[in-house]
Motif scaffolding. Structure first.
Motif, short mmCIF file in Angstrom:
data_model
loop_
_atom_site.label_atom_id
_atom_site.label_comp_id
_atom_site.label_asym_id
_atom_site.label_seq_id
_atom_site.Cartn_x
_atom_site.Cartn_y
_atom_site.Cartn_z
N ASP A 1 6.39 96.34 -74.95
CA ASP A 1 5.53 97.28 -76.09
C ASP A 1 5.14 96.50 -77.03
O ASP A 1 3.73 96.69 -77.46
CB ASP A 1 6.80 98.08 -76.82
CG ASP A 1 7.37 99.09 -75.98
OD1 ASP A 1 6.64 99.44 -75.04
OD2 ASP A 1 8.45 99.60 -76.14
N LEU A 2 5.53 95.21 -77.42
CA LEU A 2 4.99 94.22 -78.26
C LEU A 2 3.70 93.65 -77.64
O LEU A 2 2.57 93.76 -78.33
CB LEU A 2 5.89 93.06 -78.62
CG LEU A 2 5.21 92.01 -79.61
CD1 LEU A 2 5.09 92.58 -80.85
CD2 LEU A 2 6.03 90.87 -79.71
N SER A 3 3.64 93.42 -76.51
CA SER A 3 2.33 92.83 -75.76
C SER A 3 1.19 93.99 -75.46
O SER A 3 0.03 93.83 -75.85
CB SER A 3 2.56 92.38 -74.45
OG SER A 3 3.15 93.33 -73.24
N PHE A 4 1.51 95.20 -75.56
CA PHE A 4 0.73 96.36 -75.48
C PHE A 4 0.14 96.55 -76.77
O PHE A 4 -1.21 96.67 -76.99
CB PHE A 4 1.49 97.64 -75.19
CG PHE A 4 0.72 98.86 -75.07
CD1 PHE A 4 -0.09 99.10 -73.87
CD2 PHE A 4 0.76 99.86 -75.87
CE1 PHE A 4 -1.09 100.29 -73.86
CE2 PHE A 4 -0.04 100.95 -75.83
CZ PHE A 4 -0.82 101.05 -74.82
N LYS A 5 1.01 96.52 -78.02
CA LYS A 5 0.51 96.55 -79.15
C LYS A 5 -0.34 95.48 -79.52
O LYS A 5 -1.42 95.56 -80.38
CB LYS A 5 1.65 96.72 -80.26
CG LYS A 5 2.26 98.07 -80.12
CD LYS A 5 3.27 98.34 -81.03
CE LYS A 5 3.86 99.70 -80.75
NZ LYS A 5 4.13 100.55 -81.70
N ILE A 6 0.04 94.11 -79.01
CA ILE A 6 -0.85 93.04 -79.44
C ILE A 6 -2.34 93.09 -78.86
O ILE A 6 -3.44 92.70 -79.41
CB ILE A 6 -0.11 91.71 -78.89
CG1 ILE A 6 1.06 91.48 -79.66
CG2 ILE A 6 -1.35 90.43 -78.89
CD1 ILE A 6 0.89 91.07 -81.14
#
Length: 181
Positions: free
Chosen positions: A104-109
Motif C-alpha cells: 500500500d505504501l509503494s502504491f501511494k508513493i
C-alpha cells in the motif's frame, strides 16, 4: 471600446495602447483575416472598427509601429488566466496509518511521484485513532520512510510534526530532477 472602459484600462494596463491612444501615423497591421502590410492609422482604425475589434499597439519600437487587430478584453482575460495558472501550486494530501503495509505504501508513493512531476506539493499525514497515539514513533518512522523512498524527487518543506492527533510532513518537488515521462 467605450470611453468609460478605456479609462479603467489605462490604469490597469498602461503598457498597451489601444485605438485612439496610438500616436504613429503609419502602422503595420497584423491579425487574423487581414493582409499584413503598412496602413495609415486612420485606415487601420477603420479596418478594426469594420471587424468590430480593437487596434492594439504590439511593438512601438519597430521602424513602423506594429499593431494587431484583436478583441482586447479577450486578450486581457487570457493574460490573467496565464498568470493564475503559472502561480497555482496545489498541495495534495496522502493519508497513511502507522500500520500501512509495504504494498500500500509503494502504491501511494507512486501517486506522490505523479503529483510531484506535475509540480504539486505533497502532504503525507497520519491520523492517530484511539490508543494508537501511544505509538507516535511508528508514525514518524512511516513518514521518514516516505521521505527516504522519494529522496531523489523531493526537498522536505516541513519535517514530521504533530498537530493534535495528526502527524504530517510536506514535500515539494526538486526543480531539476523532475521530467514528464
Amino acid at each position: 471600446m467605450k470611453r468609460k472602459n478605456i479609462e479603467s484600462f489605462k490604469k490597469k494596463y498602461k503598457n498597451y495602447k489601444i485605438n485612439s491612444e496610438i500616436k504613429s501615423k503609419k502602422v503595420r497591421l497584423v491579425g487574423e483575416k487581414i493582409e499584413s502590410k503598412v496602413y495609415t492609422l486612420k485606415k487601420a482604425l477603420k479596418i478594426a472598427k469594420k471587424l468590430a475589434l480593437d487596434l492594439v499597439e504590439i511593438n512601438p519600437k519597430a521602424t513602423t509601429t506594429i499593431c494587431k487587430v484583436m478583441n482586447f478584453k479577450k486578450f486581457l482575460y487570457k493574460l490573467k488566466k496565464k498568470k493564475l495558472k503559472k502561480n497555482l501550486r496545489l498541495t495534495k494530501e496522502i493519508r497513511l496509518t502507522s500500520y500501512t503495509n509495504s504494498h500500500d505504501l509503494s502504491f501511494k508513493i507512486e501517486h506522490a511521484k505523479k503529483f510531484l512531476i506535475l509540480k504539486n506539493k505533497v502532504k503525507f499525514s497520519i491520523f492517530f485513532k484511539g490508543r494508537s497515539i501511544i505509538s507516535k514513533d511508528l508514525g514518524e518512522k512511516m513518514l521518514l520512510k516516505c521521505i527516504d523512498l522519494l529522496s531523489t524527487f523531493i526537498k522536505v518543506e516541513l519535517p514530521p510534526r504533530m498537530d493534535g492527533k495528526k502527524m504530517f510532513i510536506v514535500l515539494s518537488p526538486k526543480q531539476n530532477t523532475l521530467k514528464k515521462t
